[in-house]
Design a protein around this motif. Structure first.
Motif, short mmCIF file in Angstrom:
data_model
loop_
_atom_site.label_atom_id
_atom_site.label_comp_id
_atom_site.label_asym_id
_atom_site.label_seq_id
_atom_site.Cartn_x
_atom_site.Cartn_y
_atom_site.Cartn_z
N PRO A 82 65.73 79.33 84.72
CA PRO A 82 66.01 80.68 85.21
C PRO A 82 65.02 81.70 84.66
N ASP A 83 65.05 82.88 85.22
CA ASP A 83 64.29 84.00 84.70
C ASP A 83 64.93 84.42 83.38
N CYS A 84 64.18 84.35 82.30
CA CYS A 84 64.73 84.61 80.97
C CYS A 84 64.28 85.95 80.39
N SER A 85 63.82 86.86 81.22
CA SER A 85 63.38 88.16 80.72
C SER A 85 64.57 88.98 80.23
N LEU A 86 64.37 89.73 79.16
CA LEU A 86 65.42 90.53 78.54
C LEU A 86 64.99 91.99 78.45
N SER A 87 65.98 92.86 78.41
CA SER A 87 65.71 94.27 78.19
C SER A 87 65.75 94.56 76.70
N GLU A 88 65.38 95.76 76.30
CA GLU A 88 65.42 96.13 74.89
C GLU A 88 66.85 96.14 74.35
N ALA A 89 67.82 96.38 75.22
CA ALA A 89 69.22 96.44 74.80
C ALA A 89 69.88 95.06 74.74
N ASP A 90 69.27 94.07 75.37
CA ASP A 90 69.91 92.76 75.47
C ASP A 90 70.11 92.03 74.14
N PRO A 91 69.17 92.08 73.19
CA PRO A 91 69.40 91.35 71.94
C PRO A 91 70.69 91.73 71.23
N ALA A 92 71.05 93.01 71.23
CA ALA A 92 72.30 93.42 70.59
C ALA A 92 73.49 92.81 71.32
N ALA A 93 73.43 92.77 72.66
CA ALA A 93 74.51 92.16 73.43
C ALA A 93 74.59 90.67 73.17
N LEU A 94 73.45 90.02 72.99
CA LEU A 94 73.44 88.59 72.69
C LEU A 94 74.01 88.32 71.31
#
Length: 205
Positions: free
Chosen positions: A54-66
């Motif tokens: 899949p497309d694994c691109s993340l936003s700047e906010a995504d790491p905190a959600a992960l």
């Protein structure tokens, strides 16, 4: 490290992104490292299932959600017996469904999957979305499958709180508590022995 079978390894991989003191950094600390981890983990998952990466691109906010998602799965494993009791330092992990946090109960409500037949005509769940959304979809799908086929209770976290690595218990009676008995088991037992000795000496003085 004993790896969980099939797609359940993705849940194990997520938990093992956490930092381990003096050993490994938090792989979800920033966007670049989180995206690199997700690309590798999603690629391994895709190879197991014979699907495209899949497309694994993340936003700047995504790491905190992960990181929040990782905490949710740590709590889920503890709540289903994956962490088997108090460690030598007296820490008692979360256990039992009644003690789960609201985060563990509510996370993943927005996760979606697609139902599709495989080449043999069997219907399977296929994660949808990209980046963080795809990961949530894949994680909840694999958790559901593992709970149904009985492998979920064997995914555990090492009782050594300085490690707390996720491992798959392959023992016959599902009684394992260390990701590596020679490393973490011996370390915890040694600390406990020293503490007992200290208490005896302080009581005798």
């Amino acid at each position: 490290m004993r790896e969980a079978p099939d797609g359940l390894a993705l849940v194990q991989d997520l938990i093992n992104t956490r930092a381990i003191r003096h050993y490994a950094p938090d792989l979800l600390a920033g966007r670049e490292s989180a995206e690199e981890w997700l690309t590798g983990a999603a690629g391994a998952w895709a190879r197991i299932h014979g699907l495209d990466v899949p497309d694994c691109s993340l936003s700047e906010a995504d790491p905190a959600a992960l990181r929040d998602l990782r905490t949710t799965f740590q709590e889920l494993i503890a709540g289903t017996g994956g962490d088997t009791g108090s460690d030598a330092g007296g820490h008692t992990p979360t256990s039992g469904s009644g003690s789960r946090s609201g985060k563990a109960r509510t996370a993943g409500r927005g996760a979606s999957v697609r139902l599709a037949p495989d080449v043999e005509g069997r219907v399977r769940m296929v994660p949808v979305g990209r980046g963080r959304q795809w990961l949530e979809s894949a994680l909840w799908s694999e958790t559901l499958l593992a709970q149904r086929n009985g492998t979920w209770p064997r995914l555990k976290m090492c009782r050594n709180t300085e490690c707390a690595s996720a491992f798959y218990d392959t023992s016959r009676n599902n009684s394992g508590v260390w990701h590596d008995a020679k490393v973490c088991g011996n370390a915890v037992n040694l600390r406990a022995s020293r503490e007992r000795k200290r208490l005896r000496e302080s009581g005798a003085s």
